[in-house]
Design a protein around this motif. Structure first.
Motif, PDB file in Angstrom:
ATOM      1  N   ILE B  45       0.598  -0.988   0.035  1.00  0.00           N
ATOM      2  CA  ILE B  45       0.189  -0.203   0.058  1.00  0.00           C
ATOM      3  C   ILE B  45       0.857   1.181  -0.081  1.00  0.00           C
ATOM      4  CG2 ILE B  45      -1.661   1.156   1.333  1.00  0.00           C
ATOM      5  CD1 ILE B  45      -3.090  -1.278   2.365  1.00  0.00           C
ATOM      6  N   VAL B  46       2.072   1.056   0.768  1.00  0.00           N
ATOM      7  CA  VAL B  46       2.745   2.490   0.880  1.00  0.00           C
ATOM      8  C   VAL B  46       3.524   2.646  -0.439  1.00  0.00           C
ATOM      9  CG1 VAL B  46       5.167   3.203   1.783  1.00  0.00           C
ATOM     10  CG2 VAL B  46       3.271   2.074   3.083  1.00  0.00           C
ATOM     11  N   ARG B  49       0.707   4.122  -2.894  1.00  0.00           N
ATOM     12  CA  ARG B  49       0.310   5.386  -2.586  1.00  0.00           C
ATOM     13  C   ARG B  49       1.474   6.304  -2.847  1.00  0.00           C
ATOM     14  NH1 ARG B  49      -2.203   6.806   3.135  1.00  0.00           N
ATOM     15  NH2 ARG B  49      -3.783   5.279   3.387  1.00  0.00           N
ATOM     16  N   THR B  50       2.725   5.705  -2.893  1.00  0.00           N
ATOM     17  CA  THR B  50       3.840   6.906  -3.489  1.00  0.00           C
ATOM     18  C   THR B  50       3.730   6.797  -5.031  1.00  0.00           C
ATOM     19  OG1 THR B  50       5.114   6.314  -1.485  1.00  0.00           O
ATOM     20  CG2 THR B  50       6.479   7.136  -3.251  1.00  0.00           C
TER      21      THR B  50
ATOM     22  N   GLN C  90       6.286  16.046   3.277  1.00  0.00           N
ATOM     23  CA  GLN C  90       4.983  15.342   2.926  1.00  0.00           C
ATOM     24  C   GLN C  90       4.433  15.083   1.710  1.00  0.00           C
ATOM     25  OE1 GLN C  90       3.073  18.538   5.374  1.00  0.00           O
ATOM     26  NE2 GLN C  90       1.753  16.692   6.259  1.00  0.00           N
ATOM     27  N   PHE C  95       8.078   8.471  -0.523  1.00  0.00           N
ATOM     28  CA  PHE C  95       7.913   7.975   0.839  1.00  0.00           C
ATOM     29  C   PHE C  95       8.104   9.013   2.018  1.00  0.00           C
ATOM     30  CE2 PHE C  95       7.655   3.996  -1.349  1.00  0.00           C
ATOM     31  CZ  PHE C  95       8.675   4.009  -2.202  1.00  0.00           C
ATOM     32  N   TRP C  97       5.975  11.206   3.074  1.00  0.00           N
ATOM     33  CA  TRP C  97       4.708  11.213   3.928  1.00  0.00           C
ATOM     34  C   TRP C  97       4.801   9.993   4.951  1.00  0.00           C
ATOM     35  CZ3 TRP C  97       1.467   7.014   3.758  1.00  0.00           C
ATOM     36  CH2 TRP C  97       1.825   6.126   2.605  1.00  0.00           C
ATOM     37  N   PHE C  98       5.406   8.932   4.430  1.00  0.00           N
ATOM     38  CA  PHE C  98       5.291   7.859   5.045  1.00  0.00           C
ATOM     39  C   PHE C  98       6.265   7.801   6.198  1.00  0.00           C
ATOM     40  CE2 PHE C  98       4.438   3.519   6.012  1.00  0.00           C
ATOM     41  CZ  PHE C  98       5.592   2.650   6.289  1.00  0.00           C
ATOM     42  N   LEU C 285      -0.727   4.522   7.915  1.00  0.00           N
ATOM     43  CA  LEU C 285      -1.532   4.639   6.613  1.00  0.00           C
ATOM     44  C   LEU C 285      -2.659   5.354   6.820  1.00  0.00           C
ATOM     45  CD1 LEU C 285      -0.805   0.862   5.358  1.00  0.00           C
ATOM     46  CD2 LEU C 285      -0.080   3.136   4.263  1.00  0.00           C
TER      47      LEU C 285
END
Lengths: 164, 482, 413
Positions: B45-46, B49-50, C90, C95, C97-98, C285
């Motif tokens: 999922i990460v 989303r990226t 962000q 990545f 944001w993660f 998430l």
């Protein structure tokens, strides 16, 4: 005490002295001697520019009050923990008792952070603020502008009186 | 290990059962594998989303639409990916406008028209606006508001919920404020950041209107604006910088009954809700311009009965007045901004800053000539018709406007903040009138008639700094209009 | 193929020993595993004894360190740039944001779990020695108290870095709490702020504290904390075996009550690390780390609230100003320094004043510790109550409202 012992003590002391000295030096170095900050004394404009009543100078976190030709300033920094207080004005003047004196106020100061409230002359009456809002001395600079000195406080009866 | 093997080999048949240990917690291994799966899904999922952020969807959509309109060849030349406009001196280090990542069509001609979604449309160029404000120099947020750096619609536009003070002006926002316009007018506020000291600027019709009203009503007679003015009302020079914390919308809202403000029973916030206006500083100003005493019952600001458009225009003007660090190369008439700074620092005595009109140069010349000389004009002719006297009365009329008298007095137009001055030269003697003009403060303290008037009207007459010669001229004007 | 297997075996045998001899040697032949003892008791492996809260806390610290180091490549500690580098993290950094969300969530969870860990240790009387003459667990409890303070300080210095409104006003208030200390107050404020004003000098101080000074202190303290556990003979619950054996007059045989730490302990520890990571990932998430407006000293947000783990403190500050006819003491000092100070000191000496018998060591809610458990429990509940009260019932201007009835604050537009 033999010479050997003496030299041994001296040597150990020297090591200690060196290490402790350097440690202290390192700690002292992070106490600033010069800071990049605006000056504590600054001009805020000509007396004529200020309307009757109270004006908030957000840049300096300062209230300037004018009564005819009398001027004074109150800090907008809450004495509890330093938030900027909000000015609350009343359409009708309010009569309050501060200590033994009666005082008519047209505004109050309320702090958004923890609910401290101050009367119009700075005395706290609600919330955790321990001291009244400080007053700073006002003077007239050579060019005619009002100049505030925030490095020292004055009593709440301070008034700068202008003639003419 | 080698010696172990050596040891184990001969002893193996005996030691084997005792050497093996029971793995009591073997289930942990299963849990680890289970978690491995869960973590793998999360990681998936990460990555999704990226690799598939919101803006890529917009870009895909754009390519589809643009190819239809412009052809595949042209579209292939467009750089996709993260697009930004960075102007260090205007925006600051680490700040860039990334609006163009989704708004790809802004600088591509051929994408006008209703069949292209607004987001992809070519940027309109009214009056050569874009030529004078090239996109790659100015970016977008300086005019449209919003958060630079952001790459999602919600954050870039600083929609409600996002913590940012200056959202993008949208048609939706204009609908909330009940503007009667289809086009975007609210962003004219930002035009005024650099065009503050100009008027009649093409494309800034609302701001122009507001400035005309400001000059006509002489707001500076009671308010300091642009560093100069009266002190009856607050200093509005940087009204747009006032924090929302300074506006108490839960204070009571007043209604005017028989000319006097009375509590309505509900708050300013309730009034905003009643009218369907957002709870905002912008709405507060609209209400204030409509009726100052509904917000501040003791206000001496007159009720001007502005139209809905005028109220919004004035609100926009007032909220456009901000102290910003825009490099002088971008300012229109930087010398006037400089003058304002000098006044604030006290290096120059407060003086009115004149707005330069951008009407065509011929007209501008005429305006200047009219102000400089006292050349015969239509109005002067009229006065001459009536009593045939002085250029002095003509000067007096000019001063009656310039010195701020019109803010509170009319001549034959009824009572305003102060009394109607028609026929005043018959009612009072010249000395009294001149004293009132030159020394209203002392008169209102000592003169019994003046004191009575003050009590009746409730608002002190301010000292407008009129010189004795000017006072004479004003007197002549008043006399001439009996 | 055979060669490959041999080589793989050579590399990894310590993690997956194939017999008892290997299992015993594993912890001495592996750098990472040298932390662990050779054997571990069954009871200390129990999920429902310790809930592995200490391991969770450490796992979170690991996540924070790793994400933190990466974030250091992306963040600039300048008052002009800090806010915008966070915005870039962000939106623009792959990545990013993660990373930021992981870092933020791990931080909140770490504060929560170290607190839970402290509560667990108290309720199980695990700071007691249980009759073991060689152990000194009260010392480890004291170290733990310091670890709690370091964790809170790390959190505090961390949320100041984005230089948004929350950061600016949190520093202003914190520095003024320091100022409220009599005699030393102004010096403390000057040192914290790096001057008389909260500005760039302040930011760089907090940045340095956050990225190296406090983590280094924490790491040293954590290392000692974990070494002490081994040095004191394992988790306190392990003393129960000896106590029971003594009572029953039996002899203890290792195989009866212990197993090899490799793979049992290390595998479960790894599992706990994975569970912690999964939890932080899930939160990352579904919820983004917040960011307020850029720092602006001319207005204070209303209400200006600290993160949840300081809300109890903020509530105390607001209500503990002492007013007498002769003097007033600022609530910042009483609620911000005195009361937390007293709580901390009391926390430090708690094991030294606990006179319960050895039997209560490593047992949940042992009846002989009713008074201690009730006292501690009530204090923790009170702090929790203050937290919830300040979170939901304090609205604009810190006035009391029902949670659904907060008066709206206007926007600009």
């Amino acid at each position: 005490m033999t010479r050997r012992k003496f030299l041994a003590y001296l040597g150990r002391f020297a090591v200690l002295f060196a290490l402790v000295g350097q440690a202290l030096a390192m700690l002292r170095s992070i106490v600033p001697n010069a800071v990049y900050e605006p000056p504590k004394k600054f001009k805020i404009g000509f007396p004529d520019e200020f309307s009757e009543g109270i004006t908030f100078l957000s840049k300096y976190r300062l209230f300037v009050i004018r009564e005819g030709n009398k001027f004074w300033t109150i800090s907008a920094v809450c004495t509890h923990l330093g938030c900027t207080v909000n000015l609350v004005t009343f359409p009708q003047p309010k009569k309050v008792k501060i200590g033994k004196k009666e005082f008519t106020e047209q505004w109050e100061f309320h702090c958004p952070c923890h609910g401290s409230k101050f009367y119009g002359e700075g005395t706290p009456f609600a919330g955790p603020a321990p001291r009244p809002l400080p007053y700073y001395p006002l003077d007239i600079a050579p060019d005619g502008q009002l100049i505030v000195d925030t490095s020292r406080e004055v009593k709440s009866d301070f008034r700068l009186v202008l003639n003419a | 290990m080698a010696e172990e093997r050596k040891e184990q080999k001969p002893q193996q048949p005996v030691k084997k059962p005792a050497n093996v240990f029971e793995d009591k917690y073997w289930k942990d291994s299963l849990l680890i594998y289970l978690l491995g799966f869960i973590l793998a899904i999360f990681t998936g999922i990460v990555f999704y989303r990226t690799w598939f952020p919101e803006w890529k969807k917009y870009q895909k959509e754009f390519v589809k639409i643009a190819e239809k309109k412009l052809g595949k060849e042209k579209v292939a030349k467009i750089d996709l990916g993260i697009r930004q406009i960075w102007n260090k001196e205007l925006m600051g280090p680490n700040v860039a406008d990334r609006c163009v990542t989704c708004h790809i069509g802004v600088d591509i001609p051929g994408l006008e028209g209703d069949d292209v979604p607004v987001v992809f449309r070519t940027h309109p160029n009214p009056n050569g606006l874009l030529d004078k404000h090239p996109l790659n120099k100015f970016g977008c947020t300086i005019c449209h508001g919003g958060i630079p750096n952001a790459l999602t619609k919600k954050e870039a536009h600083a929609e409600h919920g996002v913590r940012w003070l200056w959202p993008t002006y949208t048609r939706e926002m204009q609908e909330h404020y009940k503007f009667e316009e289809d086009r975007l007018v609210m962003l004219q506020m930002n035009c005024n950041y650099c065009h503050r000291f100009e008027k009649d600027v093409p494309g800034m019709d609302y701001i122009n209107l507001a400035k005309d009203i400001m000059i006509e009503k002489n707001c500076q007679s009671c308010h300091v604006i642009d560093g100069y003015g009266g002190n009856i009302g607050p200093n509005l020079t940087y009204e747009g910088d006032k924090s929302h914390e300074m506006f108490d919308i839960h204070a009571p809202y007043y209604v005017i009954k028989n000319g006097k403000p009375e509590p309505s029973g509900h708050s300013i916030a309730d009034e905003m809700k009643k009218r369907g206006l957002p709870l905002s500083v912008f709405s507060w100003h609209i209400l204030h311009f409509e009726e100052p005493r509904s917000i501040t019952p003791t206000s001496s600001m007159p009720t001007y009965n502005f139209s809905e458009k005028e109220k919004r225009a004035l609100t926009m003007l007032v909220m456009s007045w901000r102290r910003l660090d825009i490099p002088s190369r971008y300012l229109s008439h930087p010398e006037k901004y400089q003058l304002l700074r000098l006044m604030e620092e006290g290096r120059v005595k407060p003086q009115p800053i004149e707005y330069i009109s951008l009407k065509s140069s011929e007209q501008a010349k005429v305006v200047q000539e009219k102000e400089e000389s006292q050349a015969p004009s239509e109005e002067t002719k009229e006065v001459k018709k009536e009593d045939g006297s002085s250029a002095l009365a003509e000067k007096g009329k000019e001063l009656f406007d310039k010195r701020g008298c019109t803010a509170c007095h009319t001549v034959g137009g009824g009572r305003l903040v102060g009394p109607d001055l028609k026929g005043v030269t018959a009612r009072r003697d010249k000395k009294w009138i001149l004293s009132m003009i030159l020394n209203p403060d002392s008169m209102q303290k000592n003169d019994p008639v003046a004191k009575k008037l003050l009590e009746e009207y409730g608002v002190p007459m301010p000292n407008q700094g009129v010189t004795p010669e000017e006072a004479e001229a004003i007197y002549e004007f008043l006399k001439a209009n009996e | 193929m055979q060669k490959l297997n041999e080589w793989w075996r050579k590399l990894t045998w310590t993690f997956a020993p194939s017999n008892k001899v290997e299992a015993t040697k594993a912890v001495t032949k592996n750098f990472i595993l040298h932390w662990f003892p050779a054997r571990v008791t069954f009871r200390s492996m129990s999920w429902t004894y310790s809930f592995w809260l200490g391991t969770i806390s450490f796992s979170l610290f690991l996540i924070l360190t790793i994400t933190g180091i990466i974030l250091m490549f992306l963040y600039i500690p300048s008052t002009e740039r800090a806010y915008w580098t966070i915005k870039d993290i962000q939106h623009v950094v792959s990545f990013g944001w993660f990373l930021r969300n992981m870092h933020r969530w791990a931080a909140h969870l770490m504060v929560f779990f170290v607190t839970l860990h402290m509560v667990r240790v108290f309720f199980t009387g695990a700071f007691k020695n249980g009759g073991n003459p060689d152990a000194n667990r009260p010392v480890n409890w004291a170290v733990g108290m310091f670890l709690l303070v370091f964790t809170l300080l790390l959190s505090y210095t961390g949320y100041l870095l984005p230089w948004d409104q929350l950061a600016l006003w949190a520093i202003t208030i914190g520095a003024n709490i320091a100022k409220s200390v009599p005699v030393l107050g102004n010096t403390l404020h000057y040192l914290m702020a790096g001057g008389t004003q909260i500005d760039q000098n302040t930011l760089i101080r907090f940045y340095t504290l956050h990225v190296i000074a406090l983590p280094a202190l924490l790491l040293v303290a954590v290392s000692y904390h974990m070494w002490r556990v081994r040095r004191d003979g394992g988790l306190a619950v392990s003393e129960q075996y000896k106590l029971q054996a003594k009572k029953e007059g039996k002899r203890l045989v290792p195989d009866d009550y212990t197993t090899f730490a490799v793979p049992a302990l290390i595998r479960r520890a790894f599992l706990v690390f994975l569970i912690s990571t999964a939890a932080v990932m899930l939160l990352s998430l579904i919820s983004n780390a917040p960011l307020e407006e850029p720092a602006d000293p001319s207005w204070t947000p209303n209400p200006a609230k600290a993160p949840w783990y300081f809300l109890w403190l903020q509530e105390l500050l607001a209500i503990t100003t002492i007013r007498t006819p002769w003097f007033t003491i600022n609530g910042g000092f009483v609620g911000g320094v005195v009361i937390p100070g007293i709580l901390f000191l009391w926390g430090l000496i708690v094991p030294f004043i606990d006179k319960s018998p050895d039997e209560a060591t490593g047992v949940w809610f042992h009846p002989s510790r009713k008074l201690q458990n009730w006292t501690f429990g009530l204090i923790m509940l009170f702090l929790a109550f203050l937290t919830i009260f300040a979170m939901y019932f304090r609205g604009p201007s810190w006035n009391i409202y029902w949670p659904w009835a907060w008066p709206p604050i206007p926007h600009l537009f």
